[in-house]
Design an enzyme around this catalytic site. Structure first.
Site, PDB file in Angstrom:
ATOM      1  CE1 TYR A 272      -4.177  -1.526  -0.302  1.00 15.77           C
ATOM      2  CE2 TYR A 272      -3.167  -3.158   1.149  1.00 15.77           C
ATOM      3  CZ  TYR A 272      -4.176  -2.788   0.274  1.00 15.77           C
ATOM      4  OH  TYR A 272      -5.183  -3.660  -0.045  1.00 15.77           O
TER       5      TYR A 272
ATOM      6  CG  HIS B 286     -14.246  -1.369  -1.691  1.00 19.30           C
ATOM      7  ND1 HIS B 286     -14.161  -1.963  -2.929  1.00 19.30           N
ATOM      8  CD2 HIS B 286     -15.300  -1.959  -1.067  1.00 19.30           C
ATOM      9  CE1 HIS B 286     -15.127  -2.873  -3.059  1.00 19.30           C
ATOM     10  NE2 HIS B 286     -15.834  -2.880  -1.944  1.00 19.30           N
TER      11      HIS B 286
ATOM     12  CB  CYS C 147      -2.344   5.221  16.908  1.00 23.35           C
ATOM     13  SG  CYS C 147      -3.911   6.115  16.845  1.00 23.35           S
TER      14      CYS C 147
ATOM     15  CB  THR D  80     -17.115  -1.961 -11.447  1.00 25.51           C
ATOM     16  OG1 THR D  80     -17.017  -3.058 -10.525  1.00 25.51           O
ATOM     17  CG2 THR D  80     -18.573  -1.684 -11.762  1.00 25.51           C
ATOM     18  CB  SER D  81     -14.918  -6.908 -13.237  1.00 26.55           C
ATOM     19  OG  SER D  81     -14.638  -7.019 -11.854  1.00 26.55           O
TER      20      SER D  81
ATOM     21  CD  GLU E  92     -12.967  -6.373 -21.692  1.00 28.11           C
ATOM     22  OE1 GLU E  92     -12.416  -6.390 -22.800  1.00 28.11           O
ATOM     23  OE2 GLU E  92     -12.481  -6.852 -20.673  1.00 28.11           O
TER      24      GLU E  92
ATOM     25  CB  ALA F 151     -14.022   5.413 -18.448  1.00 32.70           C
TER      26      ALA F 151
HETATM   27  C1  BJW Z   1     -12.447   0.035 -18.216  1.00 33.42           C
HETATM   28  C2  BJW Z   1     -11.316   0.676 -18.689  1.00 33.42           C
HETATM   29  C3  BJW Z   1     -11.516   1.898 -19.311  1.00 33.42           C
HETATM   30  C4  BJW Z   1     -10.665  -1.159 -17.820  1.00 33.42           C
HETATM   31  N1  BJW Z   1     -12.752   2.397 -19.430  1.00 33.42           N
HETATM   32  N2  BJW Z   1     -13.669   0.550 -18.350  1.00 33.42           N
HETATM   33  C5  BJW Z   1     -18.896 -15.810  -2.571  1.00 33.42           C
HETATM   34  C6  BJW Z   1     -20.045 -15.265  -3.100  1.00 33.42           C
HETATM   35  C7  BJW Z   1     -20.398 -13.950  -2.833  1.00 33.42           C
HETATM   36  C8  BJW Z   1     -19.599 -13.145  -2.040  1.00 33.42           C
HETATM   37  C9  BJW Z   1     -18.449 -13.692  -1.513  1.00 33.42           C
HETATM   38  C10 BJW Z   1     -18.101 -15.004  -1.768  1.00 33.42           C
HETATM   39  N3  BJW Z   1     -16.941 -15.259  -1.123  1.00 33.42           N
HETATM   40  C11 BJW Z   1     -16.537 -14.135  -0.491  1.00 33.42           C
HETATM   41  C12 BJW Z   1     -17.451 -13.172  -0.722  1.00 33.42           C
HETATM   42  C13 BJW Z   1     -17.425 -11.775  -0.229  1.00 33.42           C
HETATM   43  C14 BJW Z   1     -16.333 -10.964  -0.918  1.00 33.42           C
HETATM   44  C15 BJW Z   1     -16.475 -11.126  -2.432  1.00 33.42           C
HETATM   45  O1  BJW Z   1     -17.261 -10.475  -3.073  1.00 33.42           O
HETATM   46  N4  BJW Z   1     -15.670 -11.977  -3.050  1.00 33.42           N
HETATM   47  C16 BJW Z   1     -15.803 -12.203  -4.489  1.00 33.42           C
HETATM   48  C17 BJW Z   1     -14.447 -12.060  -5.146  1.00 33.42           C
HETATM   49  C18 BJW Z   1     -16.495 -13.513  -4.706  1.00 33.42           C
HETATM   50  N5  BJW Z   1     -16.567  -9.587  -0.547  1.00 33.42           N
HETATM   51  C19 BJW Z   1     -16.115  -9.096   0.594  1.00 33.42           C
HETATM   52  O2  BJW Z   1     -15.430  -9.739   1.359  1.00 33.42           O
HETATM   53  C20 BJW Z   1     -16.518  -7.662   0.901  1.00 33.42           C
HETATM   54  N6  BJW Z   1     -17.102  -7.576   2.165  1.00 33.42           N
HETATM   55  C21 BJW Z   1     -18.257  -8.204   2.460  1.00 33.42           C
HETATM   56  O3  BJW Z   1     -18.822  -8.971   1.698  1.00 33.42           O
HETATM   57  O4  BJW Z   1     -18.745  -7.846   3.675  1.00 33.42           O
HETATM   58  C22 BJW Z   1     -19.768  -8.634   4.236  1.00 33.42           C
HETATM   59  C23 BJW Z   1     -19.078  -9.585   5.136  1.00 33.42           C
HETATM   60  C24 BJW Z   1     -18.402  -9.069   6.203  1.00 33.42           C
HETATM   61  C25 BJW Z   1     -17.795  -9.940   7.066  1.00 33.42           C
HETATM   62  C26 BJW Z   1     -17.839 -11.291   6.805  1.00 33.42           C
HETATM   63  C27 BJW Z   1     -18.491 -11.777   5.692  1.00 33.42           C
HETATM   64  C28 BJW Z   1     -19.120 -10.925   4.855  1.00 33.42           C
HETATM   65  C29 BJW Z   1     -15.315  -6.747   0.903  1.00 33.42           C
HETATM   66  C30 BJW Z   1     -14.725  -6.609  -0.444  1.00 33.42           C
HETATM   67  C31 BJW Z   1     -13.491  -5.714  -0.384  1.00 33.42           C
HETATM   68  C32 BJW Z   1     -12.834  -5.577  -1.748  1.00 33.42           C
HETATM   69  N7  BJW Z   1     -11.593  -4.942  -1.589  1.00 33.42           N
HETATM   70  C33 BJW Z   1     -10.821  -4.634  -2.773  1.00 33.42           C
HETATM   71  C34 BJW Z   1      -9.440  -4.150  -2.318  1.00 33.42           C
HETATM   72  C35 BJW Z   1      -9.559  -2.749  -1.708  1.00 33.42           C
HETATM   73  C36 BJW Z   1      -8.251  -2.182  -1.350  1.00 33.42           C
HETATM   74  C37 BJW Z   1      -7.269  -2.168  -2.500  1.00 33.42           C
HETATM   75  O5  BJW Z   1      -7.481  -1.439  -3.498  1.00 33.42           O
HETATM   76  O6  BJW Z   1      -6.264  -2.855  -2.410  1.00 33.42           O
HETATM   77  O7  BJW Z   1     -11.476  -3.635  -3.555  1.00 33.42           O
HETATM   78  S1  BJW Z   1     -10.654  -5.991  -3.916  1.00 33.42           S
HETATM   79  C38 BJW Z   1     -10.735  -5.016  -5.366  1.00 33.42           C
HETATM   80  O8  BJW Z   1     -11.900  -5.389  -6.147  1.00 33.42           O
HETATM   81  C39 BJW Z   1     -10.947  -3.582  -4.892  1.00 33.42           C
HETATM   82  C40 BJW Z   1     -11.989  -3.102  -5.868  1.00 33.42           C
HETATM   83  O9  BJW Z   1     -12.677  -1.993  -5.335  1.00 33.42           O
HETATM   84  C41 BJW Z   1     -12.843  -4.312  -6.075  1.00 33.42           C
HETATM   85  C42 BJW Z   1     -13.663  -4.260  -7.351  1.00 33.42           C
HETATM   86  O10 BJW Z   1     -12.838  -4.262  -8.480  1.00 33.42           O
HETATM   87  P1  BJW Z   1     -13.266  -3.399  -9.749  1.00 33.42           P
HETATM   88  O11 BJW Z   1     -13.237  -1.968  -9.423  1.00 33.42           O
HETATM   89  O12 BJW Z   1     -14.508  -3.933 -10.318  1.00 33.42           O
HETATM   90  O13 BJW Z   1     -12.005  -3.674 -10.726  1.00 33.42           O
HETATM   91  P2  BJW Z   1     -11.781  -4.852 -11.774  1.00 33.42           P
HETATM   92  O14 BJW Z   1     -10.342  -4.847 -12.117  1.00 33.42           O
HETATM   93  O15 BJW Z   1     -12.362  -6.106 -11.323  1.00 33.42           O
HETATM   94  O16 BJW Z   1     -12.626  -4.383 -13.043  1.00 33.42           O
HETATM   95  C43 BJW Z   1     -12.244  -3.241 -13.809  1.00 33.42           C
HETATM   96  C44 BJW Z   1     -13.222  -3.079 -14.958  1.00 33.42           C
HETATM   97  O17 BJW Z   1     -12.896  -1.891 -15.647  1.00 33.42           O
HETATM   98  C45 BJW Z   1     -13.163  -4.230 -15.986  1.00 33.42           C
HETATM   99  O18 BJW Z   1     -14.496  -4.671 -16.278  1.00 33.42           O
HETATM  100  C46 BJW Z   1     -12.543  -3.589 -17.215  1.00 33.42           C
HETATM  101  O19 BJW Z   1     -13.072  -4.087 -18.448  1.00 33.42           O
HETATM  102  C47 BJW Z   1     -12.946  -2.145 -17.035  1.00 33.42           C
HETATM  103  N8  BJW Z   1     -12.022  -1.193 -17.664  1.00 33.42           N
HETATM  104  N9  BJW Z   1     -10.226  -0.159 -18.434  1.00 33.42           N
HETATM  105  C48 BJW Z   1     -13.798   1.656 -18.930  1.00 33.42           C
HETATM  106  N10 BJW Z   1     -10.454   2.579 -19.832  1.00 33.42           N
END
Ligand code: BJW
Length: 236
Positions: free
Chosen positions: A58, A111, A138, A179-180, A206, A222
């Site tokens: 980070y 997030h 802290c 977002t994916s 896409e 975008a």
């Molecule tokens: C363009 C472009 C251009 C490119 N123009 N477009 C099973 C089923 C359901 C849920 C779960 C499960 N197992 C676990 C879970 C829960 C889990 C989850 O969802 N996991 C899945 C992977 C299955 N979620 C969690 O744990 C969340 N909390 C939660 O559920 O709380 C309830 C709970 C609490 C306690 C116990 C149990 C439950 C928390 C999720 C936290 C995510 N954190 C991250 C890291 C943050 C810090 C960091 O940055 O390091 O957040 S992970 C990462 O993914 C980051 C992002 O915000 C997040 C989403 O990604 P994003 O933004 O969609 O990016 P990409 O790369 O995936 O997509 C980019 C898109 O842009 C693509 O489509 C490209 O095509 C497009 N693109 N260029 C337009 N120029």
């Protein structure tokens, strides 16, 4: 489908909106998760196992914020917030500050924010521009070893969910940008909006796996499709 001018819009953004500003996405071919194991750097368990590695990951990304600028898509959403007469909520999954730097004001960082530190001991949260380490005390409770980046890791609860769900329940247009749609709960917002009877729109480079869940989709960079869409909303 109701194509009339919306009165309440919720916009969700993801890493793709910042890609053309030079910020890495997560799941694209050369994305962050192709280089690092998310279990090691983006879970509480990873932090407990190797806090030095997590801080280094980070710290590098925080330093990278200094060289980036908002792009036309960020500016377009700030303009929409200013010029749209109805209710508007911008929710970002991104931890960069490009929306604010483009002029967005009322947004939710569901997030967290890379430029903030969170104390795991007392809960203090404050702006943090330099590096974090296991030796950083802290500023509030003076305990050592508890400061962490104020970002939401897997297994942790994203921020301000009640406010987001309330806005989704009352919106008549939900737009997901760059977002994916793979990470919950954000990936489920479309279902909340659909249940509220809202029109739903995907703006992404896409088609995503969830494209078919949206009532409309526009695919392209975008910086091109977001300003064009904003202009259409404002002239309608
Ligand atoms: C363009 C472009 C251009 C490119 N123009 N477009 C099973 C089923 C359901 C849920 C779960 C499960 N197992 C676990 C879970 C829960 C889990 C989850 O969802 N996991 C899945 C992977 C299955 N979620 C969690 O744990 C969340 N909390 C939660 O559920 O709380 C309830 C709970 C609490 C306690 C116990 C149990 C439950 C928390 C999720 C936290 C995510 N954190 C991250 C890291 C943050 C810090 C960091 O940055 O390091 O957040 S992970 C990462 O993914 C980051 C992002 O915000 C997040 C989403 O990604 P994003 O933004 O969609 O990016 P990409 O790369 O995936 O997509 C980019 C898109 O842009 C693509 O489509 C490209 O095509 C497009 N693109 N260029 C337009 N120029």
């Amino acid at each position: 489908m109701n194509k009339s001018r919306p009165s309440s819009i919720v916009v969700l953004t993801g890493a793709g909106i910042s890609a053309e500003s030079g910020v890495d996405t997560f799941r694209d071919k050369d994305g962050i998760w192709s280089k690092v194991d998310f279990r090691e750097v983006a879970t509480p368990e990873g932090f407990a196992a190797d806090p030095h590695k997590v801080h280094a990951f980070y710290n590098q990304r925080r330093a990278g914020l200094k060289g980036i600028e908002p792009n036309a898509a960020h500016f377009a959403l700030a303009r929409l917030e200013r010029a749209f007469g109805g209710a508007f909520l911008l929710v970002t999954q991104n931890i960069d500050h490009l929306h604010e730097r483009a002029g967005s004001q009322g947004l939710i960082h569901m997030h967290g924010e890379l430029a903030n530190a969170l104390c795991g001991n007392c809960g203090d949260r404050r702006q943090w521009e330099g590096d974090l380490s296991t030796d950083s005390p802290c500023p509030a409770c003076h305990a050592n070893g508890y400061l962490r980046p104020d970002v939401v890791w897997f297994g942790e609860m994203p921020y301000q969910m009640e406010r987001i769900y309330a806005a989704l329940a009352g919106c008549d247009l939900f737009v997901a940008i760059g977002t994916s749609g793979t990470v919950y709960p954000a990936a489920g917002f479309i279902e909340e909006a659909r249940a509220a009877g809202a029109r739903t729109l995907e703006l992404n480079l896409e088609p995503t796996e969830g494209t078919n869940r949206f009532s409309d989709a526009i695919h392209g960079k975008a910086t091109e499709i977001v300003p064009e869409w904003v202009e259409r909303v404002l002239v309608d």
